[in-house]
Design a protein around this motif. Structure first.
Motif, PDB file in Angstrom:
ATOM      1  N   LEU A  82       1.054  -1.466   0.349  1.00  0.00           N
ATOM      2  CA  LEU A  82       0.143  -0.032  -0.085  1.00  0.00           C
ATOM      3  C   LEU A  82       0.753   1.027  -0.066  1.00  0.00           C
ATOM      4  CD1 LEU A  82      -3.493   1.247   0.136  1.00  0.00           C
ATOM      5  CD2 LEU A  82      -3.089   0.939   2.984  1.00  0.00           C
ATOM      6  N   MET A  90       2.066   8.376  -7.265  1.00  0.00           N
ATOM      7  CA  MET A  90       4.020   9.443  -7.171  1.00  0.00           C
ATOM      8  C   MET A  90       4.195  10.015  -8.538  1.00  0.00           C
ATOM      9  SD  MET A  90       3.532  10.860  -3.307  1.00  0.00           S
ATOM     10  CE  MET A  90       4.580  12.211  -3.160  1.00  0.00           C
ATOM     11  N   THR A  93       3.173  10.604 -11.726  1.00  0.00           N
ATOM     12  CA  THR A  93       2.342  11.682 -12.342  1.00  0.00           C
ATOM     13  C   THR A  93       3.613  12.511 -12.014  1.00  0.00           C
ATOM     14  OG1 THR A  93       0.887  10.896  -9.841  1.00  0.00           O
ATOM     15  CG2 THR A  93       0.723  13.409 -10.641  1.00  0.00           C
ATOM     16  N   PHE A 144      -3.972   5.795 -10.087  1.00  0.00           N
ATOM     17  CA  PHE A 144      -5.340   6.277  -9.295  1.00  0.00           C
ATOM     18  C   PHE A 144      -6.044   5.736  -8.511  1.00  0.00           C
ATOM     19  CE2 PHE A 144      -8.309   9.480  -8.636  1.00  0.00           C
ATOM     20  CZ  PHE A 144      -7.522  10.361  -7.912  1.00  0.00           C
ATOM     21  N   LEU A 147      -5.413   2.844  -5.882  1.00  0.00           N
ATOM     22  CA  LEU A 147      -4.773   3.541  -4.350  1.00  0.00           C
ATOM     23  C   LEU A 147      -6.450   4.081  -4.291  1.00  0.00           C
ATOM     24  CD1 LEU A 147      -2.600   4.157  -3.052  1.00  0.00           C
ATOM     25  CD2 LEU A 147      -2.728   5.940  -4.210  1.00  0.00           C
ATOM     26  N   LEU A 148      -6.896   4.760  -5.034  1.00  0.00           N
ATOM     27  CA  LEU A 148      -8.233   5.434  -4.078  1.00  0.00           C
ATOM     28  C   LEU A 148      -9.074   3.956  -3.463  1.00  0.00           C
ATOM     29  CD1 LEU A 148      -8.608   8.260  -4.109  1.00  0.00           C
ATOM     30  CD2 LEU A 148     -10.557   7.554  -6.108  1.00  0.00           C
ATOM     31  N   VAL A 151      -7.784   2.813  -0.989  1.00  0.00           N
ATOM     32  CA  VAL A 151      -7.637   3.299   0.406  1.00  0.00           C
ATOM     33  C   VAL A 151      -9.236   3.337   1.111  1.00  0.00           C
ATOM     34  CG1 VAL A 151      -7.598   5.443   1.216  1.00  0.00           C
ATOM     35  CG2 VAL A 151      -5.734   4.648  -0.243  1.00  0.00           C
ATOM     36  N   LEU A 152      -9.910   3.488   0.434  1.00  0.00           N
ATOM     37  CA  LEU A 152     -10.950   3.336   0.581  1.00  0.00           C
ATOM     38  C   LEU A 152     -12.369   2.694   0.717  1.00  0.00           C
ATOM     39  CD1 LEU A 152     -12.605   6.039  -1.802  1.00  0.00           C
ATOM     40  CD2 LEU A 152     -11.412   6.523   0.541  1.00  0.00           C
ATOM     41  N   SER A 155     -10.862   2.092   3.927  1.00  0.00           N
ATOM     42  CA  SER A 155     -10.578   2.913   5.775  1.00  0.00           C
ATOM     43  C   SER A 155     -12.736   2.839   5.636  1.00  0.00           C
ATOM     44  CB  SER A 155     -10.763   4.750   5.298  1.00  0.00           C
ATOM     45  OG  SER A 155     -11.012   5.278   4.021  1.00  0.00           O
TER      46      SER A 155
ATOM     47  N   GLN B  79     -13.050  10.412   5.454  1.00  0.00           N
ATOM     48  CA  GLN B  79     -12.889   9.224   3.772  1.00  0.00           C
ATOM     49  C   GLN B  79     -12.943  10.311   3.113  1.00  0.00           C
ATOM     50  OE1 GLN B  79     -16.057   6.075   4.595  1.00  0.00           O
ATOM     51  NE2 GLN B  79     -14.876   5.271   2.230  1.00  0.00           N
ATOM     52  N   LEU B  82      -9.476  12.040   2.508  1.00  0.00           N
ATOM     53  CA  LEU B  82      -8.905  10.945   2.686  1.00  0.00           C
ATOM     54  C   LEU B  82      -8.257  11.112   1.118  1.00  0.00           C
ATOM     55  CD1 LEU B  82      -6.310   8.860   3.730  1.00  0.00           C
ATOM     56  CD2 LEU B  82      -7.993   6.935   3.984  1.00  0.00           C
ATOM     57  N   ALA B  83      -9.725  10.734  -0.022  1.00  0.00           N
ATOM     58  CA  ALA B  83      -9.155  10.509  -1.258  1.00  0.00           C
ATOM     59  C   ALA B  83      -9.123  12.056  -1.755  1.00  0.00           C
ATOM     60  CB  ALA B  83     -11.339  10.446  -1.139  1.00  0.00           C
ATOM     61  N   VAL B  86      -4.886  12.110  -1.430  1.00  0.00           N
ATOM     62  CA  VAL B  86      -4.615  11.376  -2.563  1.00  0.00           C
ATOM     63  C   VAL B  86      -4.632  12.576  -3.672  1.00  0.00           C
ATOM     64  CG1 VAL B  86      -4.769   9.861  -4.120  1.00  0.00           C
ATOM     65  CG2 VAL B  86      -5.069   9.356  -1.422  1.00  0.00           C
ATOM     66  N   ALA B  87      -5.812  12.916  -4.043  1.00  0.00           N
ATOM     67  CA  ALA B  87      -5.862  14.083  -5.049  1.00  0.00           C
ATOM     68  C   ALA B  87      -4.512  15.194  -5.476  1.00  0.00           C
ATOM     69  CB  ALA B  87      -7.331  13.802  -5.370  1.00  0.00           C
ATOM     70  N   THR B  89      -2.525  15.430  -3.307  1.00  0.00           N
ATOM     71  CA  THR B  89      -0.782  14.930  -3.227  1.00  0.00           C
ATOM     72  C   THR B  89      -0.667  15.239  -4.626  1.00  0.00           C
ATOM     73  OG1 THR B  89      -0.792  13.537  -1.026  1.00  0.00           O
ATOM     74  CG2 THR B  89       0.932  13.592  -2.029  1.00  0.00           C
ATOM     75  N   MET B  90      -1.063  14.530  -5.231  1.00  0.00           N
ATOM     76  CA  MET B  90      -1.612  13.885  -7.363  1.00  0.00           C
ATOM     77  C   MET B  90      -1.156  14.795  -7.910  1.00  0.00           C
ATOM     78  SD  MET B  90      -3.214  10.440  -7.269  1.00  0.00           S
ATOM     79  CE  MET B  90      -2.285  10.328  -9.931  1.00  0.00           C
ATOM     80  N   LEU B 147      -0.070  11.910   4.548  1.00  0.00           N
ATOM     81  CA  LEU B 147      -0.917  10.062   3.482  1.00  0.00           C
ATOM     82  C   LEU B 147       0.020   9.036   3.514  1.00  0.00           C
ATOM     83  CD1 LEU B 147      -2.430   9.953   1.552  1.00  0.00           C
ATOM     84  CD2 LEU B 147      -0.966   9.989  -0.167  1.00  0.00           C
ATOM     85  N   VAL B 151      -3.181   6.653   6.128  1.00  0.00           N
ATOM     86  CA  VAL B 151      -2.765   5.176   5.080  1.00  0.00           C
ATOM     87  C   VAL B 151      -2.253   3.653   5.735  1.00  0.00           C
ATOM     88  CG1 VAL B 151      -2.448   3.883   3.018  1.00  0.00           C
ATOM     89  CG2 VAL B 151      -3.227   6.506   2.776  1.00  0.00           C
TER      90      VAL B 151
END
Lengths: 161, 161
Positions: A82, A90, A93, A144, A147-148, A151-152, A155, B79, B82-83, B86-87, B89-90, B147, B151
């Motif tokens: 993870l 990253m 990206t 992406f 990862l999403l 993570v979701l 959580s 949640q 958290l999403a 991620v967005a 950070t990218m 992040l 995570v």
């Protein structure tokens, strides 16, 4: 994570592998010779550090996708994967950002800096790189989504428990 | 998440806010006039799309850091955050990648494309942008730490339960 979660992620990993590998190959094989004023000039990806970075990161991401395709997702190893997913997303990206920035200058130039666009001279090279970048972008989107999703998924499990 | 987890993240958010805001301001205020062959040229960030993208994403990330500083981290909103983490950070990663790629050409040029380095002509402009990019990079690292912390925290909770 159970098999129900495992399957879609494995599928996405395989798709990401295909996209990043194709992206790396396409950009790495982009070259075009052009004759200007009696001189032979050759455009190739290795002249541009950002494109080299793009190729290298996409190859690394491909190897990673292949490796984790067969690794278990639970326990401590699942946690390491993870964290690596975050890091690789990253990495990809940043490489897309760098390659797109250079491609934009190649297409439009930068008047203030005196950098002329080169895509009129080497259209096939630019087109080849362009398709590579699109595939790299597709690979990134899949990363992406993985990862999403992970993570979701984790959580939401937590917030229900 | 309890208060023990909340506190370090809030601290990191505040640091990230400071770094991204300072990065945006530094790059946005970078300009230098130079006199070449009787012509007045002015280097400014807004001539380069990648630098504009860098400034915009860092401002957006600053606003986001400020907003989530005061929002609860638990439940559905947690949640969503958290999403968004991620967005964002990218988003920051791509902007750093793009800005660094252009800065590299500004410093070293690209012989194959015929793009000359410009930092010898506008050293103060380049230096100013450079510090901005370093701060942006610091901001990104803090985002990455937040992040990763969230995570791994969530997933370690899961693997123990």
């Amino acid at each position: 994570m159970g098999l129900a979660n495992r399957l879609p992620i494995s599928l996405l990993r395989a798709l990401a592998l295909g996209a990043t590998l194709a992206a790396a190959i396409l950009v790495a094989t982009s070259r075009e010779k052009v004759y200007l004023f009696g001189l032979t000039l050759e455009a190739k990806y290795s002249d541009t550090p950002s494109f080299k970075y793009f190729v290298i990161t996409n190859i690394i991401a491909s190897v990673y996708s292949l490796a984790v395709l067969f690794l278990p997702l639970a326990g401590l190893l699942g946690q390491v994967i993870l964290a690596l997913d975050v890091a690789f997303t990253m990495l990809l990206t940043s490489s897309i950002g760098a390659a797109l920035a250079i491609a934009q200058v190649g297409k439009k130039g930068n008047t203030a800096a005196g950098w002329l666009p080169i895509c009129d001279q080497v259209p096939r090279y630019c087109h080849h790189v362009e398709i590579g970048l699109i595939l790299g972008f597709v690979g990134l989107i899949i990363y992406f989504v993985i990862l999403l999703y992970k993570v979701l998924n984790i959580s939401s499990f937590l917030s229900k428990s």
